[in-house]
Design a protein around this motif. Sequence first.
Motif, PDB file in Angstrom:
ATOM      1  N   ASN A  64      -8.909   4.830 -11.391  1.00  0.00           N
ATOM      2  CA  ASN A  64      -9.072   3.776 -12.394  1.00  0.00           C
ATOM      3  C   ASN A  64      -8.912   4.421 -13.758  1.00  0.00           C
ATOM      4  OD1 ASN A  64      -9.801   1.905 -10.362  1.00  0.00           O
ATOM      5  ND2 ASN A  64     -11.902   2.684 -10.407  1.00  0.00           N
ATOM      6  N   HIS A  82      -5.930  -0.097   0.468  1.00  0.00           N
ATOM      7  CA  HIS A  82      -7.115  -0.027   1.314  1.00  0.00           C
ATOM      8  C   HIS A  82      -7.754   1.352   1.287  1.00  0.00           C
ATOM      9  CE1 HIS A  82      -4.698   1.929   4.440  1.00  0.00           C
ATOM     10  NE2 HIS A  82      -3.763   1.078   4.099  1.00  0.00           N
ATOM     11  N   GLY A  83      -9.050   1.348   1.633  1.00  0.00           N
ATOM     12  CA  GLY A  83      -9.797   2.589   1.758  1.00  0.00           C
ATOM     13  C   GLY A  83     -10.024   2.869   3.222  1.00  0.00           C
ATOM     14  N   ARG A  84     -11.102   3.560   3.539  1.00  0.00           N
ATOM     15  CA  ARG A  84     -11.404   3.866   4.939  1.00  0.00           C
ATOM     16  C   ARG A  84     -11.812   2.599   5.671  1.00  0.00           C
ATOM     17  NH1 ARG A  84     -15.954   7.844   4.431  1.00  0.00           N
ATOM     18  NH2 ARG A  84     -16.315   6.599   2.588  1.00  0.00           N
ATOM     19  N   SER A 139       0.854  -1.192   0.000  1.00  0.00           N
ATOM     20  CA  SER A 139       0.000   0.000   0.000  1.00  0.00           C
ATOM     21  C   SER A 139       0.887   1.239   0.000  1.00  0.00           C
ATOM     22  CB  SER A 139      -0.891  -0.010   1.250  1.00  0.00           C
ATOM     23  OG  SER A 139      -1.278   1.301   1.600  1.00  0.00           O
ATOM     24  N   THR A 140       0.646   2.135  -0.938  1.00  0.00           N
ATOM     25  CA  THR A 140       1.454   3.365  -0.984  1.00  0.00           C
ATOM     26  C   THR A 140       1.192   4.218   0.255  1.00  0.00           C
ATOM     27  OG1 THR A 140      -0.232   4.485  -2.300  1.00  0.00           O
ATOM     28  CG2 THR A 140       1.592   3.461  -3.510  1.00  0.00           C
ATOM     29  N   GLY A 192     -10.958   7.024  -5.615  1.00  0.00           N
ATOM     30  CA  GLY A 192     -11.168   7.144  -4.179  1.00  0.00           C
ATOM     31  C   GLY A 192      -9.955   7.808  -3.545  1.00  0.00           C
ATOM     32  N   GLN A 205      -0.687  -2.474  -6.780  1.00  0.00           N
ATOM     33  CA  GLN A 205      -0.808  -2.383  -5.320  1.00  0.00           C
ATOM     34  C   GLN A 205      -1.589  -3.601  -4.826  1.00  0.00           C
ATOM     35  OE1 GLN A 205      -1.512   1.448  -2.707  1.00  0.00           O
ATOM     36  NE2 GLN A 205      -3.414   0.772  -3.600  1.00  0.00           N
ATOM     37  N   LYS A 231     -17.917   4.977  -9.424  1.00  0.00           N
ATOM     38  CA  LYS A 231     -16.707   5.500  -8.772  1.00  0.00           C
ATOM     39  C   LYS A 231     -15.472   5.277  -9.651  1.00  0.00           C
ATOM     40  CE  LYS A 231     -14.454   4.874  -4.246  1.00  0.00           C
ATOM     41  NZ  LYS A 231     -14.793   4.705  -2.837  1.00  0.00           N
ATOM     42  N   ARG A 245     -11.317  -0.991   4.335  1.00  0.00           N
ATOM     43  CA  ARG A 245     -11.976  -1.584   3.167  1.00  0.00           C
ATOM     44  C   ARG A 245     -10.964  -1.762   2.033  1.00  0.00           C
ATOM     45  NH1 ARG A 245     -16.740   1.619   4.792  1.00  0.00           N
ATOM     46  NH2 ARG A 245     -15.951   3.406   3.650  1.00  0.00           N
ATOM     47  N   ARG A 246     -11.173  -2.769   1.241  1.00  0.00           N
ATOM     48  CA  ARG A 246     -10.201  -3.105   0.206  1.00  0.00           C
ATOM     49  C   ARG A 246     -10.290  -2.143  -0.981  1.00  0.00           C
ATOM     50  NH1 ARG A 246      -8.951  -8.768  -2.786  1.00  0.00           N
ATOM     51  NH2 ARG A 246      -7.262  -7.831  -3.985  1.00  0.00           N
ATOM     52  N   TYR A 257      -9.041  -2.142  -4.948  1.00  0.00           N
ATOM     53  CA  TYR A 257      -8.448  -2.944  -6.026  1.00  0.00           C
ATOM     54  C   TYR A 257      -7.557  -2.076  -6.901  1.00  0.00           C
ATOM     55  CZ  TYR A 257     -11.802  -6.525  -4.754  1.00  0.00           C
ATOM     56  OH  TYR A 257     -12.516  -7.462  -4.067  1.00  0.00           O
TER      57      TYR A 257
HETATM   58  C1  BT5 Z   1     -11.677   4.942  -0.781  1.00  0.00           C
HETATM   59  O1  BT5 Z   1     -12.073   4.255   0.339  1.00  0.00           O
HETATM   60  O2  BT5 Z   1     -12.356   5.167  -1.748  1.00  0.00           O
HETATM   61  C2  BT5 Z   1     -10.215   5.366  -0.753  1.00  0.00           C
HETATM   62  C3  BT5 Z   1      -9.375   4.519  -1.665  1.00  0.00           C
HETATM   63  C4  BT5 Z   1      -7.946   5.009  -1.654  1.00  0.00           C
HETATM   64  C5  BT5 Z   1      -7.058   4.106  -2.463  1.00  0.00           C
HETATM   65  C6  BT5 Z   1      -5.669   4.677  -2.575  1.00  0.00           C
HETATM   66  S1  BT5 Z   1      -4.705   3.841  -3.767  1.00  0.00           S
HETATM   67  C7  BT5 Z   1      -3.261   4.591  -3.180  1.00  0.00           C
HETATM   68  C8  BT5 Z   1      -3.377   4.692  -1.666  1.00  0.00           C
HETATM   69  N1  BT5 Z   1      -2.849   3.514  -1.003  1.00  0.00           N
HETATM   70  C9  BT5 Z   1      -3.812   2.836  -0.349  1.00  0.00           C
HETATM   71  O3  BT5 Z   1      -3.646   1.779   0.305  1.00  0.00           O
HETATM   72  N2  BT5 Z   1      -4.997   3.479  -0.509  1.00  0.00           N
HETATM   73  C10 BT5 Z   1      -4.854   4.686  -1.278  1.00  0.00           C
HETATM   74  P1  BT5 Z   1     -13.586   3.921   0.705  1.00  0.00           P
HETATM   75  O4  BT5 Z   1     -14.437   5.141   0.613  1.00  0.00           O
HETATM   76  O5  BT5 Z   1     -13.511   3.202   2.002  1.00  0.00           O
HETATM   77  O6  BT5 Z   1     -14.047   2.951  -0.455  1.00  0.00           O
HETATM   78  C11 BT5 Z   1     -13.647   1.614  -0.531  1.00  0.00           C
HETATM   79  C12 BT5 Z   1     -14.693   0.895  -1.387  1.00  0.00           C
HETATM   80  O7  BT5 Z   1     -14.518   1.252  -2.786  1.00  0.00           O
HETATM   81  C13 BT5 Z   1     -14.530  -0.624  -1.373  1.00  0.00           C
HETATM   82  O8  BT5 Z   1     -15.227  -1.171  -0.284  1.00  0.00           O
HETATM   83  C14 BT5 Z   1     -15.142  -1.032  -2.716  1.00  0.00           C
HETATM   84  O9  BT5 Z   1     -16.548  -1.089  -2.617  1.00  0.00           O
HETATM   85  C15 BT5 Z   1     -14.815   0.143  -3.616  1.00  0.00           C
HETATM   86  N3  BT5 Z   1     -13.629  -0.114  -4.458  1.00  0.00           N
HETATM   87  C16 BT5 Z   1     -12.544  -0.867  -4.217  1.00  0.00           C
HETATM   88  N4  BT5 Z   1     -11.664  -0.797  -5.207  1.00  0.00           N
HETATM   89  C17 BT5 Z   1     -12.210   0.033  -6.130  1.00  0.00           C
HETATM   90  C18 BT5 Z   1     -11.768   0.513  -7.384  1.00  0.00           C
HETATM   91  N5  BT5 Z   1     -10.599   0.204  -7.925  1.00  0.00           N
HETATM   92  N6  BT5 Z   1     -12.609   1.363  -8.049  1.00  0.00           N
HETATM   93  C19 BT5 Z   1     -13.803   1.734  -7.545  1.00  0.00           C
HETATM   94  N7  BT5 Z   1     -14.268   1.306  -6.364  1.00  0.00           N
HETATM   95  C20 BT5 Z   1     -13.478   0.470  -5.659  1.00  0.00           C
END
Ligand code: BT5
Length: 272
Positions: free
Chosen positions: A152, A60-62, A32-33, A130, A56, A127, A65-66, A68
């Motif tokens: 994306n 992860h997100g908030r 994860s960056t 994120g 990557q 989306k 959450r994963r 991709y």
């Molecule tokens: C986000 O979280 O949307 C923030 C994502 C941030 C990712 C970046 S990548 C570089 C940096 N390094 C990391 O480890 N993270 C950051 P959240 O609002 O919690 O949304 C997560 C949700 O988005 C997941 O539960 C999925 O439903 C959806 N999701 C996952 N991968 C996706 C993708 N590639 N495109 C669109 N939706 C996605």
Amino acid sequence: MFNKPIVAEDLEKRVSAKLIAKRVVVFQTLGSTNDFAKRLAQNGEGCGTLILTNEQTEGHGRQGRRWYAPANAGLWFSIILEPTQPTDMFGLVSLLAAVALAKTIERITFLSPALKWPNDVLINSKKVSGILLESQFSNNRSASLVLGIGINVNQKQTDFPEEIRQTATSLRAQTKHAIDRVSLLIDFLHNLEYFYLKFNDGNFGLIIDAWKERCPFLGKDISLQQNKDEIIGRFENLDEYGRMALRLQNGQMKYLSAGEPNFIQRGEQCYS
Ligand code: BT5
């Protein structure tokens, strides 16, 4: 050509931003960056360092959450920032990054992205990006931020895992042509620096107005989930801290801050 891995020299040659990306670290594969950038910041890495990975594996997100992030298909990166504003204004950084990205997408694709509070960029209700903003304290306790962004870019709609195929999209899926990731990133960094400097100058109104202009959910009834409870209200405004002002059904106003981990915006209305 569009699937070629990005290397650090691609960026170093072209980056025009002076503060953002003054140091660039590029990986082929990384967990994860954001996690990597947080470790660097903890050890004193300064403002502006950009960490990017072509693939990557533990994004992860908030709330864990994963996210991709398949190889060479998108932009997965984090930037270390040391804002000069007080910490209670930091939530605006996530909003200004979304505005900067929306402007880049508008310029490069002529599409009109919509912003969804606090951290999503949508195209046609799906989306495309994120944003994950995390604060970090270094060993000498000074505060910095790690701004993580996933965009994306060149996935086909069918490339997305089943779980998100209906809710996610890419710039390529929307425009029907592949997009040069480096050009996109360079343009974004330029916009990000512009808004970040405005933020440091205290020009918060400009950021809030630019964000509100692109948010179709303002003035609409939305539902959010806090733990197991559903909260329904009207998204009336953003306040000066970038918090969501939600008018509850009993008439009271509730202010939600972006960093508050308990709230998940959901429901049909949020995507309509
Ligand atoms: C986000 O979280 O949307 C923030 C994502 C941030 C990712 C970046 S990548 C570089 C940096 N390094 C990391 O480890 N993270 C950051 P959240 O609002 O919690 O949304 C997560 C949700 O988005 C997941 O539960 C999925 O439903 C959806 N999701 C996952 N991968 C996706 C993708 N590639 N495109 C669109 N939706 C996605």
